[in-house]
Structure formats: C-alpha cells, structure tokens
Write an enzyme that holds these catalytic residues in place. Structure first.
Site, mmCIF file in Angstrom:
data_model
loop_
_atom_site.group_PDB
_atom_site.id
_atom_site.type_symbol
_atom_site.label_atom_id
_atom_site.label_comp_id
_atom_site.label_asym_id
_atom_site.label_seq_id
_atom_site.Cartn_x
_atom_site.Cartn_y
_atom_site.Cartn_z
ATOM 1 N N TYR A 189 0.835 -1.202 0.000
ATOM 2 C CA TYR A 189 0.000 0.000 0.000
ATOM 3 C C TYR A 189 0.869 1.250 0.000
ATOM 4 C CZ TYR A 189 0.966 0.492 5.041
ATOM 5 O OH TYR A 189 1.588 0.648 6.265
ATOM 6 N N CYS A 190 0.325 2.323 -0.540
ATOM 7 C CA CYS A 190 0.962 3.636 -0.527
ATOM 8 C C CYS A 190 -0.135 4.680 -0.612
ATOM 9 C CB CYS A 190 1.976 3.772 -1.667
ATOM 10 S SG CYS A 190 1.261 3.557 -3.311
ATOM 11 N N THR A 191 0.222 5.934 -0.781
ATOM 12 C CA THR A 191 -0.765 7.007 -0.687
ATOM 13 C C THR A 191 -1.909 6.838 -1.679
ATOM 14 O OG1 THR A 191 1.053 8.485 -0.073
ATOM 15 C CG2 THR A 191 -1.061 9.502 -0.594
ATOM 16 N N ILE A 218 -4.131 4.202 -0.066
ATOM 17 C CA ILE A 218 -4.695 4.565 1.235
ATOM 18 C C ILE A 218 -5.851 5.539 1.068
ATOM 19 C CG2 ILE A 218 -4.186 5.585 3.490
ATOM 20 C CD1 ILE A 218 -1.186 4.906 2.877
#
Length: 307
Positions: A189-191, A218
């Site tokens: 996961y990342c922004t 996210i």
C-alpha cells in the site's frame, strides 16, 4: 448567484500508466492547460505515463479533469479528490523524468495501454477487508512509502521497510530481510497506489508469490472505511497540508522526536542544507533550537508526488 460567496477549492491526485511516445510534448500541453486554468501543483511525465497532484478552484479543476481525459491514454484515469483552500501549492511544476516513481529501475518496468505489466493483483478496499477476514494474521500489510510517512499513520501491524526514498526499495527487498514473506499474502500500500504499481513488480520479480496492491491506495481505502477498518492514524501528503485525517476519530500515533508527546505535525528542518522533516509537537516546535537537526545532510527528501 452570489458573486461574493467563497469559492470552493479542491486538490486532485492521480496517475496513469500508459505509453507516451513524446513526453516533452505532453509536458508542454499539461503546463499550458494548467496555466490557462490557474492551477498549481506538480505533474511528472515519463515514457511510462503521468503522475500528478494539482489544486485550484473546483470549476477549474473539473475542466482540467475533462480535458486531460480527452487524451486517449488517459481516458480511464481515476482522479482522487480532497478539499483544499488554495494554499496547498506555491507554484506549478511540470517535468519529464525517466520514471514516474524513482525506484532507479526504469528498464524493469513495462507498460501497455492497460497499465503496468506484471504487477500485483489489485484489490478494492472491500476486497482487502475480505482477504483479512478470510486469511487472518497470515495477511501481511507492506508499506510502500518512505519510512517517515508511516510515523503518523499506517495499516495495523504493517511491515515498514527501512527506506528513506523510493530508490532504497530495490536494495531493501534484495537484502533478504523479507524472504520469510515470499509465500504469504502480501498487501502493498501507498498514498494513492502509484508506488505499489512499481513495488509489486519489484517484489514479484524477486520471488514473492502472492502480491496484492490496494486499488487507489490509502486514499481510496480511507474514503471507504475511514478510521473503522485496518488503517490507523493520519495520512502524510506531499503538499503544504502534510497530514490529512479520514474522520474525527483518527488515532494519533505519531510521537514528538523531542518529548514523545502525541503529534502528527511534521516541520521543515531549519538547517539550510537539510531536506529532512522533523516530527514535533506544538510545544517543542515553539523552541527554535528544536527546528535544527543532526540528520545526514547528504540525503535529500523524496521529490516524488503524492502517492
């Protein structure tokens, strides 16, 4: 219509992997489009596609979205919206780079009209929770951001690699630290999702057998579940807001680097040659001596965009 009514400002975050034959021509078009609409922000273009975050008055941002989607390769681009006040970006910057995310491996990444080739399985936020329900503690959340971003928010029990910039990920993955995860379900996961498009390829190419990525990152997960799911804390963002919450129930997990008090506020180091951020509570930030650091000034903060 009330001409004196306050105008709504919005910030959008987006990316699209698609082959771009002439990145410089694309840069010129995007720059002119944003200037004509009065938008500010950062847009990165490469032969692999586009990654951007821009803000301005809502009507102008909507025009930007419509016109950008007129380019055939960007037709299916998902734009993630958030509230703004017009002060998020000091200027407009549109640049061409070899990579959309600076992992240092441009030749390893291949794209076609459908996006990145050979990446992880995309999961909608609802599917992430279904996977956790089905597989329980076997599921591993793997943070695809810089380590400092996770100081104020992350998925519960997530693995947070010791990386300062995206360029550190290949070395970190190849170090062997995470080989015990190669047969587990790994949810990266990342922004906004873009870093995991690359990270998932890096992991799969190095023997990780079951790799997922959260569709929309996210941001989309938070829009769906707020602070009622597996996420906890605030989301670090690459504009002057620095941190955003998904609800008024957001947990404060960050700790002041000086006194360990709860905080989510990053401050810029006052040392001219340093590009580090310092996590400080308001009380400690009021002391000028706390705004200088002893960080390695040879390291510079990631210049990548939001997500």
């Amino acid at each position: 219509m009330n001409k004196h009514a306050p105008k709504l400002h919005k910030v959008i975050l987006y990316y699209c992997f698609t082959p771009i034959a002439d990145p410089e021509a694309m840069r010129m078009w995007q720059k002119e489009l944003c200037e004509n609409l009065g938008l500010k922000g950062r847009i990165l273009i490469s032969p692999h596609g586009i990654n951007g975050t821009v803000g301005g008055e809502m009507a102008d941002v909507k025009k930007y979205v419509r016109r950008t989607r007129m380019y055939p390769g960007f037709k299916k681009t998902v734009f993630k919206w958030s509230d703004g006040d017009g002060s998020e970006f000091p200027r407009l910057r549109v640049v061409v780079k070899d990579e959309l995310v600076a992992f240092g491996n441009p030749t390893e990444i291949r794209v076609d009209e459908n996006g990145v080739i050979g990446g992880g399985i995309h999961l909608r936020p609802e599917q992430v929770e279904e996977l956790v329900k089905e597989r329980g503690d076997e599921v591993v959340f793997f943070d695809g951001r810089n380590a400092y971003e996770a100081k104020i928010g992350k998925f519960k029990n997530a693995v947070v690699p010791d990386v300062h910039t995206s360029r550190d990920f290949v070395r970190e993955i190849e170090s062997g630290k995470y080989d015990h995860l190669k047969d587990k379900p790994v949810v990266t996961y990342c922004t906004g999702g873009i870093r995991c498009e690359i990270l998932s390829v890096v992991m799969k190419n190095r023997g990780f057998n079951e790799v997922y990525q959260i569709d929309g990152g996210i941001v989309k997960y938070g829009e769906r579940f707020g602070d009622e799911g597996s996420w906890e804390g605030s989301l670090y963002v690459f504009d002057d807001r620095m941190a955003v919450d998904f609800s008024d129930k957001a947990k404060l997990i960050g700790e002041c680097e000086k006194c360990s008090a709860p905080t989510k506020s990053f401050r810029n180091c006052n040392t001219a040659s340093c590009h580090e951020l310092i996590l400080l509570c308001d009380t400690c930030a009021a002391l000028p001596s706390n705004l200088s650091c002893n960080h390695d000034t040879a390291r510079s903060r990631d210049s990548e965009l939001v997500g």
